[in-house]
Design a protein around this motif. Structure first.
Motif, mmCIF file in Angstrom:
data_model
loop_
_atom_site.group_PDB
_atom_site.id
_atom_site.type_symbol
_atom_site.label_atom_id
_atom_site.label_comp_id
_atom_site.label_asym_id
_atom_site.label_seq_id
_atom_site.Cartn_x
_atom_site.Cartn_y
_atom_site.Cartn_z
ATOM 1 N N GLY A 48 0.777 -1.228 0.000
ATOM 2 C CA GLY A 48 0.000 0.000 0.000
ATOM 3 C C GLY A 48 0.807 1.275 0.000
ATOM 4 N N SER A 49 2.128 1.163 0.037
ATOM 5 C CA SER A 49 2.981 2.355 0.004
ATOM 6 C C SER A 49 4.402 1.957 -0.387
ATOM 7 N N VAL A 50 5.115 2.918 -0.959
ATOM 8 C CA VAL A 50 6.521 2.724 -1.329
ATOM 9 C C VAL A 50 7.299 3.898 -0.750
ATOM 10 N N PRO A 51 8.479 3.673 -0.162
ATOM 11 C CA PRO A 51 9.236 4.790 0.440
ATOM 12 C C PRO A 51 9.585 5.868 -0.590
ATOM 13 N N PHE A 52 9.523 7.118 -0.166
ATOM 14 C CA PHE A 52 9.977 8.212 -1.018
ATOM 15 C C PHE A 52 11.505 8.270 -1.037
ATOM 16 N N ASP A 53 12.129 7.833 0.033
ATOM 17 C CA ASP A 53 13.589 7.860 0.129
ATOM 18 C C ASP A 53 14.183 6.777 -0.774
ATOM 19 N N ARG A 54 15.141 7.177 -1.607
ATOM 20 C CA ARG A 54 15.673 6.249 -2.601
ATOM 21 C C ARG A 54 16.423 5.085 -1.960
ATOM 22 N N GLU A 55 17.199 5.344 -0.924
ATOM 23 C CA GLU A 55 17.948 4.259 -0.283
ATOM 24 C C GLU A 55 17.011 3.263 0.372
ATOM 25 N N GLU A 56 15.900 3.745 0.908
ATOM 26 C CA GLU A 56 14.916 2.831 1.481
ATOM 27 C C GLU A 56 14.276 1.988 0.392
ATOM 28 N N ARG A 57 14.058 2.581 -0.782
ATOM 29 C CA ARG A 57 13.531 1.789 -1.895
ATOM 30 C C ARG A 57 14.547 0.744 -2.334
ATOM 31 N N TRP A 58 15.824 1.112 -2.360
ATOM 32 C CA TRP A 58 16.858 0.144 -2.738
ATOM 33 C C TRP A 58 16.839 -1.073 -1.814
ATOM 34 N N ALA A 59 16.637 -0.805 -0.520
ATOM 35 C CA ALA A 59 16.612 -1.901 0.452
ATOM 36 C C ALA A 59 15.501 -2.887 0.128
ATOM 37 N N ILE A 60 14.388 -2.352 -0.371
ATOM 38 C CA ILE A 60 13.277 -3.217 -0.777
ATOM 39 C C ILE A 60 13.608 -3.928 -2.087
ATOM 40 N N LEU A 61 14.182 -3.187 -3.025
ATOM 41 C CA LEU A 61 14.492 -3.755 -4.337
ATOM 42 C C LEU A 61 15.456 -4.929 -4.239
ATOM 43 N N LYS A 62 16.372 -4.878 -3.296
ATOM 44 C CA LYS A 62 17.364 -5.943 -3.162
ATOM 45 C C LYS A 62 16.730 -7.288 -2.871
ATOM 46 N N ASP A 63 15.536 -7.256 -2.292
ATOM 47 C CA ASP A 63 14.863 -8.501 -1.916
ATOM 48 C C ASP A 63 13.934 -9.020 -2.998
ATOM 49 N N TRP A 64 13.848 -8.305 -4.118
ATOM 50 C CA TRP A 64 12.942 -8.745 -5.174
ATOM 51 C C TRP A 64 13.446 -10.026 -5.833
ATOM 52 N N ASP A 65 12.522 -10.955 -6.073
ATOM 53 C CA ASP A 65 12.872 -12.211 -6.735
ATOM 54 C C ASP A 65 12.173 -12.290 -8.092
ATOM 55 N N ASP A 66 12.305 -13.444 -8.740
ATOM 56 C CA ASP A 66 11.741 -13.605 -10.076
ATOM 57 C C ASP A 66 10.224 -13.429 -10.080
ATOM 58 N N GLU A 67 9.587 -13.824 -8.989
ATOM 59 C CA GLU A 67 8.131 -13.680 -8.916
ATOM 60 C C GLU A 67 7.718 -12.211 -8.996
ATOM 61 N N VAL A 68 8.484 -11.343 -8.304
ATOM 62 C CA VAL A 68 8.185 -9.913 -8.329
ATOM 63 C C VAL A 68 8.384 -9.361 -9.738
ATOM 64 N N PHE A 69 9.469 -9.742 -10.383
ATOM 65 C CA PHE A 69 9.749 -9.234 -11.729
ATOM 66 C C PHE A 69 8.717 -9.730 -12.743
ATOM 67 N N ASP A 70 8.244 -10.951 -12.563
ATOM 68 C CA ASP A 70 7.185 -11.456 -13.448
ATOM 69 C C ASP A 70 5.908 -10.633 -13.263
ATOM 70 N N PHE A 71 5.609 -10.301 -12.020
ATOM 71 C CA PHE A 71 4.436 -9.469 -11.733
ATOM 72 C C PHE A 71 4.580 -8.095 -12.389
ATOM 73 N N LEU A 72 5.756 -7.492 -12.231
ATOM 74 C CA LEU A 72 5.973 -6.156 -12.780
ATOM 75 C C LEU A 72 5.990 -6.156 -14.311
ATOM 76 N N ASP A 73 6.474 -7.237 -14.899
ATOM 77 C CA ASP A 73 6.458 -7.332 -16.371
ATOM 78 C C ASP A 73 5.038 -7.187 -16.906
ATOM 79 N N LYS A 74 4.086 -7.794 -16.225
ATOM 80 C CA LYS A 74 2.685 -7.705 -16.653
ATOM 81 C C LYS A 74 2.165 -6.280 -16.490
#
Length: 338
Positions: free
Chosen positions: A278-304
């Motif tokens: 329901g929310s994504v951090p405005f701070d870029r480094e905080e977003r990076w921390a989330i992005l590091k944990d993304w797996d193939d399932e997340v990327f498949d979701f985002l591709d759609k």
């Protein structure tokens, strides 16, 4: 556009190289690959091998590019060769979300390090910047503390490059008046958004962002956010949008899409935000921390979700702008890069 092998071979050496360069410049990688592989790699000059490797890189085939670059003798491996080969390894590392210690990341860094040295020696500042852009591409997986220990000179030069980019953003003043009549007469939203684009700061904190937008209407702020959203997703998907500084505008982009009655895209972006709680951090480094944990399932979701934007055939932002031109007028001064 097409070219046969016979047509290519009928050209002089100089004409062959210029033709391939021109094709690379206009994104005709498939033609280049078909023609040059048809001629045979063993029959290609060093410059043509370089252009073939470039075409493979631009066609998202970095593994094939590396094979071509390795076919070039050591004595011909100049700054451009190092940059292009670094891009190949960096592209693989970035796409596969490889760690700093991976072979591709280490190959990329070694190639960039040598590439920057050679570019400096050769007076090729453009190639130096391209090398640094490869590091930018791999920033998500970079361990900069470790990198500074492994490549102190490279990281010092990279930090200077980053500082220079920030300095360029200060720019020089430009006065502009945008009237209701101009707004109604154009479909080019860039001309309407230009003052916001150069003025609103997406590179600092969220407070900086809001402060820099105070001189504009809320609708102008939304237009700018939507413009950034379109630019980033169309270039590199939602992953790039959130990874780059542009992720700071996600809430305004969502509100703007809703206000501008672009509901299909608003629903699509909302589903992305909901996916992440329901929310994504405005701070870029905080977003990076989330992005590091993304797996193939997340990327498949985002591709759609990317596809929804690519295939969108509905209301565009200029409809709202044309209906409410008084909300987008401008008369003032803003700064553009030198």
């Amino acid at each position: 556009m097409s070219m046969s092998i016979d047509q290519f071979l009928s050209l002089s050496d100089a004409e062959q190289l210029q033709t391939i360069k021109d094709l690379n410049d206009i994104g005709q990688e498939e033609i280049i690959i078909n023609v040059l592989t048809g001629v045979g790699i063993d029959n290609l000059s060093v410059p043509l091998l370089g252009e073939l490797g470039r075409a493979y890189n631009n066609n998202d085939k970095p593994e094939e590019a590396i094979k071509v670059f390795k076919a070039i003798d050591t004595e011909h491996r100049d700054a451009v060769w190092h940059y292009r080969c670094a891009y190949s390894h960096g592209s693989i590392a970035s796409t596969n979300h490889e760690a700093y210690t991976s072979e591709n990341m280490q190959q990329m860094l070694a190639l960039v390090d040598n590439g920057v040295r050679l570019a400096t020696k050769e007076g090729r500042n453009d190639i130096k910047e391209y090398c640094f852009e490869v590091m930018d591409m791999c920033r998500l997986q970079m361990d900069f503390e470790k990198c500074e220990a492994d490549y102190p000179d490279l990281c010092a030069a990279y930090n200077e490059y980053v500082a220079a980019k920030k300095k360029k953003r200060k720019g020089v003043p430009r006065h502009r008046t945008i009237t209701v009549e101009e707004i109604q007469a154009t479909d080019d939203m860039w001309t309407i958004n230009e003052p916001m684009y150069w003025t609103i700061n997406i590179y600092g904190s969220y407070d900086d962002y809001l402060e820099s937008a105070k001189s504009f209407t809320l609708e102008q702020r939304y237009l700018n956010a939507i413009s950034w959203y379109f630019a980033e997703v169309n270039n590199g998907g939602h992953h790039q949008f959130f990874y780059n500084s542009t992720g700071i505008v996600w809430e305004d982009a969502l509100a703007g899409l809703r206000l501008f009655k672009m509901d299909t895209l608003a629903d699509n972006l909302q589903s992305v935000i909901d996916y992440f709680g329901g929310s994504v951090p405005f701070d870029r480094e905080e977003r990076w921390a989330i992005l590091k944990d993304w797996d193939d399932e997340v990327f498949d979701f985002l591709d759609k979700k990317d596809d929804v934007l690519y295939e969108y055939d509905g209301i565009y932002e200029d409809t709202f702008v044309h209906e409410h031109p008084e909300l987008f007028v401008f008369d003032g001064t803003y700064k553009v890069p030198e």
